[in-house]
Design a protein around this motif. Structure first.
Motif, PDB file in Angstrom:
ATOM      1  N   PRO A 113       0.776  -1.190  -0.136  1.00  0.00           N
ATOM      2  CA  PRO A 113      -0.067   0.000  -0.186  1.00  0.00           C
ATOM      3  C   PRO A 113       0.980   1.267   0.041  1.00  0.00           C
ATOM      4  O   PRO A 113       0.628   2.343  -0.630  1.00  0.00           O
ATOM      5  CB  PRO A 113      -0.921  -0.062   1.338  1.00  0.00           C
ATOM      6  N   LEU A 114       2.017   1.211   0.728  1.00  0.00           N
ATOM      7  CA  LEU A 114       2.886   2.267   0.485  1.00  0.00           C
ATOM      8  C   LEU A 114       3.421   2.705  -0.690  1.00  0.00           C
ATOM      9  O   LEU A 114       3.667   3.834  -1.373  1.00  0.00           O
ATOM     10  CB  LEU A 114       4.238   2.281   1.697  1.00  0.00           C
ATOM     11  N   ALA A 115       3.701   1.508  -1.390  1.00  0.00           N
ATOM     12  CA  ALA A 115       4.260   1.737  -2.944  1.00  0.00           C
ATOM     13  C   ALA A 115       3.012   2.467  -4.018  1.00  0.00           C
ATOM     14  O   ALA A 115       3.407   3.408  -4.690  1.00  0.00           O
ATOM     15  CB  ALA A 115       4.560   0.424  -3.822  1.00  0.00           C
ATOM     16  N   ALA A 116       1.951   2.157  -3.661  1.00  0.00           N
ATOM     17  CA  ALA A 116       0.703   2.915  -4.283  1.00  0.00           C
ATOM     18  C   ALA A 116       0.445   4.143  -4.054  1.00  0.00           C
ATOM     19  O   ALA A 116       0.450   5.107  -4.838  1.00  0.00           O
ATOM     20  CB  ALA A 116      -0.610   1.912  -4.148  1.00  0.00           C
ATOM     21  N   ALA A 117       0.638   4.490  -2.658  1.00  0.00           N
ATOM     22  CA  ALA A 117       0.635   5.722  -2.169  1.00  0.00           C
ATOM     23  C   ALA A 117       1.754   6.711  -2.666  1.00  0.00           C
ATOM     24  O   ALA A 117       1.433   7.834  -3.070  1.00  0.00           O
ATOM     25  CB  ALA A 117       0.495   6.001  -0.635  1.00  0.00           C
ATOM     26  N   THR A 245       2.641 -10.725  -0.903  1.00  0.00           N
ATOM     27  CA  THR A 245       1.616 -10.249  -0.135  1.00  0.00           C
ATOM     28  C   THR A 245       0.890 -11.837   0.166  1.00  0.00           C
ATOM     29  O   THR A 245       0.285 -12.126   1.273  1.00  0.00           O
ATOM     30  CB  THR A 245       0.504  -9.241  -1.031  1.00  0.00           C
ATOM     31  N   SER A 246       0.932 -12.422  -0.923  1.00  0.00           N
ATOM     32  CA  SER A 246       0.102 -13.844  -0.679  1.00  0.00           C
ATOM     33  C   SER A 246       1.197 -14.935   0.242  1.00  0.00           C
ATOM     34  O   SER A 246       0.651 -15.867   0.947  1.00  0.00           O
ATOM     35  CB  SER A 246       0.276 -14.398  -2.099  1.00  0.00           C
ATOM     36  N   ALA A 247       2.416 -14.634   0.241  1.00  0.00           N
ATOM     37  CA  ALA A 247       3.332 -15.480   1.314  1.00  0.00           C
ATOM     38  C   ALA A 247       3.375 -14.797   2.907  1.00  0.00           C
ATOM     39  O   ALA A 247       3.936 -15.428   3.571  1.00  0.00           O
ATOM     40  CB  ALA A 247       4.569 -15.508   0.586  1.00  0.00           C
ATOM     41  N   ALA A 248       2.831 -13.676   2.975  1.00  0.00           N
ATOM     42  CA  ALA A 248       2.857 -13.003   4.190  1.00  0.00           C
ATOM     43  C   ALA A 248       2.109 -13.870   5.232  1.00  0.00           C
ATOM     44  O   ALA A 248       1.249 -14.488   5.223  1.00  0.00           O
ATOM     45  CB  ALA A 248       2.420 -11.697   4.222  1.00  0.00           C
ATOM     46  N   GLY A 249       2.832 -13.904   6.446  1.00  0.00           N
ATOM     47  CA  GLY A 249       2.211 -14.616   7.582  1.00  0.00           C
ATOM     48  C   GLY A 249       1.132 -13.865   8.531  1.00  0.00           C
ATOM     49  O   GLY A 249       0.274 -13.336   8.000  1.00  0.00           O
ATOM     50  N   GLU A 250       1.559 -13.475   9.781  1.00  0.00           N
ATOM     51  CA  GLU A 250       0.794 -12.819  10.595  1.00  0.00           C
ATOM     52  C   GLU A 250       0.531 -11.377  10.662  1.00  0.00           C
ATOM     53  O   GLU A 250      -0.298 -10.942  11.326  1.00  0.00           O
ATOM     54  CB  GLU A 250       1.152 -13.186  12.028  1.00  0.00           C
ATOM     55  N   CYS A 251       1.177 -10.695   9.885  1.00  0.00           N
ATOM     56  CA  CYS A 251       1.213  -9.051   9.982  1.00  0.00           C
ATOM     57  C   CYS A 251      -0.107  -8.951   9.276  1.00  0.00           C
ATOM     58  O   CYS A 251      -0.445  -9.750   8.387  1.00  0.00           O
ATOM     59  CB  CYS A 251       2.313  -8.464   9.073  1.00  0.00           C
ATOM     60  N   GLY A 252      -0.679  -7.708   9.656  1.00  0.00           N
ATOM     61  CA  GLY A 252      -1.858  -7.194   9.143  1.00  0.00           C
ATOM     62  C   GLY A 252      -1.927  -6.924   7.947  1.00  0.00           C
ATOM     63  O   GLY A 252      -0.736  -6.680   7.340  1.00  0.00           O
ATOM     64  N   PRO A 253      -2.718  -5.905   7.172  1.00  0.00           N
ATOM     65  CA  PRO A 253      -2.839  -5.607   5.652  1.00  0.00           C
ATOM     66  C   PRO A 253      -1.725  -4.512   5.814  1.00  0.00           C
ATOM     67  O   PRO A 253      -1.254  -4.261   4.597  1.00  0.00           O
ATOM     68  CB  PRO A 253      -4.102  -4.886   5.634  1.00  0.00           C
ATOM     69  N   ASP A 254      -1.629  -3.767   6.664  1.00  0.00           N
ATOM     70  CA  ASP A 254      -0.217  -2.855   6.825  1.00  0.00           C
ATOM     71  C   ASP A 254      -0.076  -2.524   8.229  1.00  0.00           C
ATOM     72  O   ASP A 254      -0.992  -2.074   8.994  1.00  0.00           O
ATOM     73  CB  ASP A 254      -0.636  -1.670   5.807  1.00  0.00           C
ATOM     74  N   ALA A 255       1.355  -2.658   8.355  1.00  0.00           N
ATOM     75  CA  ALA A 255       1.907  -2.390   9.768  1.00  0.00           C
ATOM     76  C   ALA A 255       1.955  -0.944  10.079  1.00  0.00           C
ATOM     77  O   ALA A 255       2.196  -0.560  11.252  1.00  0.00           O
ATOM     78  CB  ALA A 255       3.240  -3.062   9.769  1.00  0.00           C
ATOM     79  N   GLU A 261      -0.404   5.364  12.086  1.00  0.00           N
ATOM     80  CA  GLU A 261      -0.224   6.341  10.996  1.00  0.00           C
ATOM     81  C   GLU A 261      -0.814   6.021   9.711  1.00  0.00           C
ATOM     82  O   GLU A 261      -0.626   4.778   9.250  1.00  0.00           O
ATOM     83  CB  GLU A 261       1.308   6.352  11.047  1.00  0.00           C
ATOM     84  N   SER A 262      -1.417   6.802   9.295  1.00  0.00           N
ATOM     85  CA  SER A 262      -1.955   6.378   7.871  1.00  0.00           C
ATOM     86  C   SER A 262      -1.223   6.312   6.754  1.00  0.00           C
ATOM     87  O   SER A 262       0.139   6.630   6.817  1.00  0.00           O
ATOM     88  CB  SER A 262      -3.049   7.746   7.341  1.00  0.00           C
ATOM     89  N   ILE A 263      -1.560   5.528   5.564  1.00  0.00           N
ATOM     90  CA  ILE A 263      -0.648   5.143   4.410  1.00  0.00           C
ATOM     91  C   ILE A 263      -0.402   6.718   3.890  1.00  0.00           C
ATOM     92  O   ILE A 263       0.861   6.733   3.424  1.00  0.00           O
ATOM     93  CB  ILE A 263      -1.374   4.381   3.540  1.00  0.00           C
ATOM     94  N   GLY A 264      -0.970   7.368   3.739  1.00  0.00           N
ATOM     95  CA  GLY A 264      -0.810   8.446   3.138  1.00  0.00           C
ATOM     96  C   GLY A 264       0.202   9.493   3.789  1.00  0.00           C
ATOM     97  O   GLY A 264       1.137  10.041   3.263  1.00  0.00           O
TER      98      GLY A 264
END
Length: 564
Positions: A113-117, A245-255, A261-264
């Protein structure tokens, strides 16, 4: 609590840096050879006259942007910010499983999500700047080459409008490069300049075979080369982030959101480091811009001579300074985020010693073979003897600044890793001011026959000033972090300088002997003499270092054996 780096990991960091630098060096060598072929084609098509001056002046700003955006300077600042975010507190969730102790998949899940922002915000900013530049093309042409007037200035503005959109493509490619570096993917960013040069070569061939206007065709080739770089970086990044993203484990959608702190806001915080860091890394390119402005008032062909000399300088710079700077940045940023400042000092010291070890003989070798190399590579078609002589003089004047240029990359990596981007910006301002002042003085003091050396000598002086400012600033920054100042290795520097002198003298002796024994020569003879001179110079360098018992050569040999 931040994770500390183990002693074994800290000791292994210089070895990893050397392996990464070797990988980058291989791809950079391919890119620089393609770049030389591109410039040989440009010299054959345009020579060193008024049309070449206009194209070089128009491409100067995009070339500066390519250095700053597409080949490492912007990505250097963003890479440091992304690595600090992934390995510092912002890169961990409440359980501490993301960031330094997390997997690449977990970090990728946070970065997507940081890359998109970042892409949205940086893309809109660069698009606005590109549009503004297109509208102000005549003004930019006057600033880039104040010595041009009339049809020559109009031609610069026309060519500038064709290639200026490269700003957008190079900036987006640099953002992709920063994300790839932060994920320890180096091969594709290193290959990206080769893709650019290959595209430019195709347009050069099209101009030669299709009868198209050479200047306009080459300007369009620059824009298309930027598009190829952009697509290559972002297609690879999209695949990597999707897989992570598909291989990620326990982390939420974005840390980042977990830290409140918002992505923006995180994207703007990353971009906040860009202006100062970019200005610091821009010092060599800004100094060369100032040199071009000074050269535009010295007569026809002087701007083109500076460009060709700079292009020849890029081969050793890319293989030494740029590779070590890029290779050291991610690990330096990780060590700084983990507050292992002792390991930061060790790795930075190793990078600087290896940079001087290779850049000093490169400078002396180019001094010895420079004029013959210019003749062999460029003196064909419209590129006549006068253009070759002026290019050789400009190359000689650039050589005193080659070690400073190479050292700056590692010093800038250290400053960005420690977050000291303000120091880099201040050093760049002083470097450009020194270049302008020295150029004004040298322009009135050098004889007319050596006028091509004035702007390049001014750049060398400005770069050495920046090197001294960055070095002293880093020493203060490390002292503030509790690390004692390290003694300057004067003995090792003396040994390296003596060995470099031996290499240059040996190579010069080979070419001098050939000129005496085979006056005039022929095409094959020139290349065989150059190859022999380089081989003899390299042998003299190694033998001299071994005879002096140089520790850097012994350490490098040991690391190469370990890599094997």
């Amino acid at each position: 609590m931040l994770r500390s780096t183990s002693p074994q990991s800290a000791r292994a960091a210089p070895g990893r840096m050397l392996r990464t630098a070797a990988l980058l060096g291989g791809f950079t060598l391919v890119s620089r050879l393609l770049g030389l072929a591109r410039d040989m084609g440009m010299a054959w098509l345009l020579g060193g006259g008024a049309t070449a001056d206009a194209l070089v002046a128009a491409m100067r700003l995009p070339h500066v942007l390519r250095r700053l955006l597409g080949e490492g300077s912007l990505s250097m600042t963003l890479t440091a910010a992304l690595v600090r975010r992934a390995h510092g507190p912002a890169g961990k969730n409440g359980t501490g499983q993301c960031g330094a102790d997390g997997t690449a998949g977990q970090r990728g899940r946070m970065l997507r999500p940081l890359a998109a922002a970042l892409a949205l915000r940086l893309g809109l900013t660069l698009a606005a700047l590109t549009l503004l530049g297109l509208l102000a093309a005549p003004l930019l042409a006057a600033l880039l080459a104040p010595g041009f007037s009339g049809p020559e200035a109009a031609r610069v503005a026309e060519l500038l409008r064709i290639c200026l959109p490269y700003l957008l493509t190079a900036g987006m490619a640099a953002l992709g490069m920063a994300f790839l570096h932060s994920m320890d993917v180096f091969w594709l960013p290193a290959l990206s300049p080769a893709l650019f040069n290959l595209t430019m070569l195709l347009f050069t061939v099209a101009a030669a075979l299709g009868g198209w206007p050479p200047a306009q065709t080459l300007a369009l080739g620059m824009l298309c080369g930027g598009l190829v770089q952009w697509l290559a970086q972002w297609l690879a990044l999209r695949c990597l982030l999707s897989g992570a993203t598909s291989a990620a484990g326990e982390c939420g959608p974005d840390a980042v959101e977990a830290e409140g702190e918002s992505i923006g806001r995180a994207a703007w915080r990353c971009l906040a480091h860009v202006p100062a860091g970019l200005l610091g890394a821009a010092a060599p390119q800004l100094a060369m811009l100032a040199a071009m402005g000074l050269a535009s008032g010295l007569g026809q062909g002087q701007v083109a001579a500076l460009y060709y000399a700079e292009r020849l300088l890029e081969l050793p710079l890319g293989l030494v300074g740029v590779c070590l700077g890029m290779a050291s940045l991610p690990s330096l940023s990780r060590l700084a985020a983990e507050r292992n400042f002792s390991a930061v000092g060790d790795q930075l010291n190793a990078a600087l010693r290896w940079t001087t070890l290779f850049s000093l003989p490169a400078a002396m070798g180019l001094w010895a073979v420079g004029p013959d190399l210019v003749d062999a590579l460029l003196r064909h078609g419209a590129f006549d003897a006068r253009a070759a002589r002026e290019t050789g003089l400009a190359l000689w004047a650039y050589l005193p600044g080659l070690p400073a240029f190479a050292l700056n990359r590692s010093l800038l990596a250290g400053c960005n890793a420690l977050g000291a981007t303000r120091r880099t910006a201040v050093s760049a301002g002083w470097a450009v001011a020194a270049t302008l002042a020295a150029g004004a003085v040298l322009g009135h003091s050098l004889p007319t026959a050596c006028s091509a050396m004035g702007p390049a000598l001014a750049v060398s002086l400005g770069l050495w000033l920046q090197t001294c400012l960055l070095w002293s600033g880093l020493r203060r920054a490390l002292r503030d972090c509790g690390q004692p100042a390290r003694a300057v290795p004067w003995r090792a520097l003396f040994q390296q300088a003596l060995a470099a002198l031996a290499a240059g003298v040996a190579a010069w002796a080979v070419l001098t002997a050939r000129a005496v024994m085979v006056p005039g020569g022929w095409w094959g003879g020139v290349w065989s003499a150059l190859a022999l001179a380089i081989a003899v110079g390299l042998t003299a360098w190694l033998l001299c270092l071994a005879a002096l018992g140089n520790e850097d050569l012994a350490a490098l040999t040991g690391r190469l054996r370990g890599m094997k």
